[in-house]
Design a protein around this motif. Sequence first.
Motif, mmCIF file in Angstrom:
data_model
loop_
_atom_site.group_PDB
_atom_site.id
_atom_site.type_symbol
_atom_site.label_atom_id
_atom_site.label_comp_id
_atom_site.label_asym_id
_atom_site.label_seq_id
_atom_site.Cartn_x
_atom_site.Cartn_y
_atom_site.Cartn_z
ATOM 1 N N LYS A 357 63.382 94.589 51.781
ATOM 2 C CA LYS A 357 64.499 95.582 50.801
ATOM 3 C C LYS A 357 64.923 96.417 51.973
ATOM 4 C CE LYS A 357 60.922 95.781 47.197
ATOM 5 N NZ LYS A 357 59.635 96.381 47.102
ATOM 6 N N ASP A 360 68.253 94.770 52.674
ATOM 7 C CA ASP A 360 69.050 94.845 51.644
ATOM 8 C C ASP A 360 69.704 96.177 51.453
ATOM 9 O OD1 ASP A 360 68.243 92.134 50.715
ATOM 10 O OD2 ASP A 360 66.851 93.184 49.546
ATOM 11 N N SER A 361 69.441 97.323 51.946
ATOM 12 C CA SER A 361 69.794 98.619 51.744
ATOM 13 C C SER A 361 70.708 98.912 53.103
ATOM 14 C CB SER A 361 68.768 99.723 51.988
ATOM 15 O OG SER A 361 68.210 99.661 53.360
ATOM 16 N N SER A 363 73.812 98.760 55.302
ATOM 17 C CA SER A 363 75.521 98.762 55.152
ATOM 18 C C SER A 363 75.997 97.567 55.937
ATOM 19 C CB SER A 363 76.021 99.976 55.694
ATOM 20 O OG SER A 363 75.971 99.998 57.112
#
Lengths: 376, 692
Positions: A357, A360-361, A363
């Motif tokens: 996760k 996924d976060s 940039s």
Amino acid sequence: MSVLSGLSQRRRHLGWLIGAAVTPFFAFNALAQTQAELQKLFTGSTITIIGSNAGSGADIMIRASAEILGDFLPGKPARIVVQNVPGGGGIPQVRRFMQAKPDGLTITVLHSRHTVDALFGTHDIKEWDPRKTGIIGTPTGGGQSRLLCVNPQTYNWTSWKDLIDSKKQLNVGASEPSGGAAAMAVRFIEMNKGPMKIITGYSGNNEIFAAYLRGEVPILQHCPERSLKKEYADLLKTPEEAHKKFVPILWWDVESDPEWLKTLGYSGKVPHVNEVLDMMGAGEEQKKAFRAALEIRSIFSRTWTLPAGTPEPVVKAWQDAFMKMTASPQYKALMVKIGFEDEHAPRSAQEMRDAFKLFDSLSPESIAVIKQLGND
Amino acid sequence: MAGGEQLFSRPGIWLGFLIVLPIAVISGLKPGGGVPVFVILLGLTSHLDPWVVVCTAIFYKAASDLMEPVPSILLGIPGGRSAQATVLDGYPMAQKGLAGVAIGASYTGNIVGGIFGALVFLALLPFARQLILIFGSAEFFLLTVIGVMTVAVVSSGAFIKGLLTGGLGIAIAMVGYSSIGGDIRATFGLNYLYDGVPLGPLVVGLFAIPEAIALVVGGKPVAGDRVDLLMKQANRDVWRGIVEGFRHWRLMLQSSAIGTAIGMMPGLGAPVAHWISYAVARNTEKGAHETFGKGDIRGVIASDAPNSSADGGELFPTLAFGIPGTAGMSIMIAIFVLCGFTPGYSLMTNHLDVVVALVYVLIIANTLTVPIVMLFAPYLARLTLANPMVLAPIVIWVSMLAAYMTTNSIADLIVVLVFAVLGLFMKAYGWPRPPILIAVALGEVMEKYLWISVNNYGFSMFARPQFLAILAVMGLVALFGVRMRRQVAATVKEVREEAAPTVAAVLPEPEAETAPVVFARVPFRDRMTLEFIGEIVLLALVAAFLGYMLWDSTHWRFSDRLTPLIGVSIAAFFWVIRVGTIVLSFFRPIQISSREAKIMDTGFQTGQDPREARLRFYQIFGFTVALMLVIWVFGFHFGATLMLGAYLVTIARFSWLWTAFIVGVAIAILVGFYDYVLGIPWHVPLIVELFK
């Protein structure tokens, strides 16, 4: 409300009550059945651990763990076999693992690059997806004291500012291009056109250490307290003597114990990697990327995992066994025996899934930075 | 000392020695390398007394290294990485019926070298860490370059082709994953090649198969016509070899010192040491330029004394710093760590008893193994008298098994086949094979130290006193060699007369003048001989490989491109010269015969009936290919053993009884040793896959 509907409601409630009473029974029954099946699966079985190079650090750790692993699985296996698939940057190992049956009796222990590169889409095997595998955990998931040292007999160290202003480039020895968390800070400095350059090709940490001591490379990318004290105690007899060989110049991950710095004859404040990145004008995005890269690389170091498609109860059994094993006194004693106690930082499968996760976060800029980190 | 007490008070250690000794003997005898005993010991670290494990591991290493010269001498097949140069003089001696002398001399060199290395280690133990730090990557690079430069030595008589194949060897060594930049290089998209071209199957293909086929084609035993001589002298020959070995005590000490010194350099060890020792001896021994490579006993001593003495040297970086000298040593270090003896300062101080015990183990391994080999040497020597029709298929079968142990995949056998075809051609038409072996064995280490040295030292490496010192020593050796050659050239006859009777026996006869093959002014159609077409095909294949590597290198980082391009450039340069020579021969008389090589690759002996020889060639080559197919389809246990039996009965006309005995032994080895002791994971035969 009619009588009929009232009766129906009462029946419904009765049904719920009966259901609620019976569910634990079925659940327990199912659990017991699963436990029995798991016991049947592991008892007398042969567990195969697909490893990389025989004799490598990962291999030593796997073999040490294999001594007690059987005590924590639901059933006692007859034997645990380590199958080494060496060379090729671990790619043959991954291929062999991809062909393994998801029967719960074959696992592998992967280098961080095989998870990180796959996340960034830069892995050599395009169809390899670590997210689909049954992650068990990692015994060495970061959170360690990391210290960069310079040999003052090779380079007359004054400060980071002087080094950056001098436009000099100090060489740092490394054993492979896709370094783990230990090389992370140097890679970031190098990537930001800082005053350091990684020279790969050394056979391992000990050869790098010898090169550092004879003045071939001025920087040691990681001065681990435990191995310095154990393997190089002759250099640490007094703080003055130690200071002739090791000057701490940078830390990351976890700050070093001041007592340890005193042993090295150092009393000042060692700068954090972010301070150096600031001096080089790296910016917030770079620092954020560094943090993320460190977290991801650390947490996926030596990932224990099962083949994709392994039944969920089996994966769960492995995860429980792994966490119990790494928390056990026997395991800790083993790590001390083989000299890996510094690296002991077990992480659960859930923590590792959370790191997905974190990825996924990120940039796109941070992803680009970390991607470059793996490719340089 | 405490180490000795521990050693002698633990019977488990001696039991360990007894168990691994026969395994070491079998392992060392196998062409192309040993069995994975270290990995087995790695798995036993938690079950056995740590002292037993570490002592047994060191004992096994020393004992199996000692066996490596045997296949080199008897069959012309380099045993492992540290006895490759032995083949150059050991095999020609065997062909002269002097296998016993060669084995005797080899083991005298080995035992003296082994004890020398162990004693030097013991004497310099207090300074071990300081010694390791004297030399750096620049010097390691220089030494690997000197090692690779022995390509020129073994290309005697076919210099252009030798350097071409040497360059090709460097390029081959670069195939696979680069640990410098991480690029995957020239693998043709094959996963198998990610870890590079494995040395075991390459050695088997390039040497074992062609030599076995040459035996059958020649129709004579290795020792040729010297059957009577060998039968009478087999026992005495070994003693003659021992005496000869001691007569060359200066050479033995010189070679042992080179072995120990280079063994101390991390990452180099015996594979580099024995080639350098051979090259140095060629320069320092009287008349060696003319006789080395043709069955000179001094060539055997020069290559085998460092084999064992390097073991003592390798302990320095291994125990003092935990730096592995070779791949085997990295597993050894893991064994130490798992036993709780982490190499480094704590081992050298807190566990000094272990270190001292290991020195004793080295001495024990030498003094225990060598007499055993000596005891069997006369019988081993008689192997050179065996009927080639029987010996060759057995050698091929064993070689296939040895090659298969590399990765336990059928691809190992495909590598064998590819290099067997190449090796056959090279042997037949005078293309020197040893240069490929040297370059492949040393190429990777050379690349590593080239990259590290260039980056860390740049041009200043040439100003390092240590670098200059090594250069000066090698320069002096070369100058000494030139002086020696002049002296010898002036007094060739005198030297022959002065030499001791045994040396005179092993010195080559003056070379017979052979009519050079001159192609010029010969009609075009007459030039289309098999040799000519074969060479054109080989040159085309080499060009294709070099071209592919060049094209593929455009995708690699500079760090990963540097050494492959050096190899490709060397090969391409000499390729152009070779092609130029052939083209020029169309216009003016130029001798382009490719049968001018003087070492090993001097063609096949076909006997008096070339047609019969050709038939035998097709039979044995067909057997080799069929054996691979049968292994793939039916597996080793069933297919390979049956195929061996079928060949022995139908082609070799061997008795049913003896064939059944050989097949039985083969099955016993497969099941008893490989299945039960080693637990080898065999590939699933195709037939089983189909019926699943």
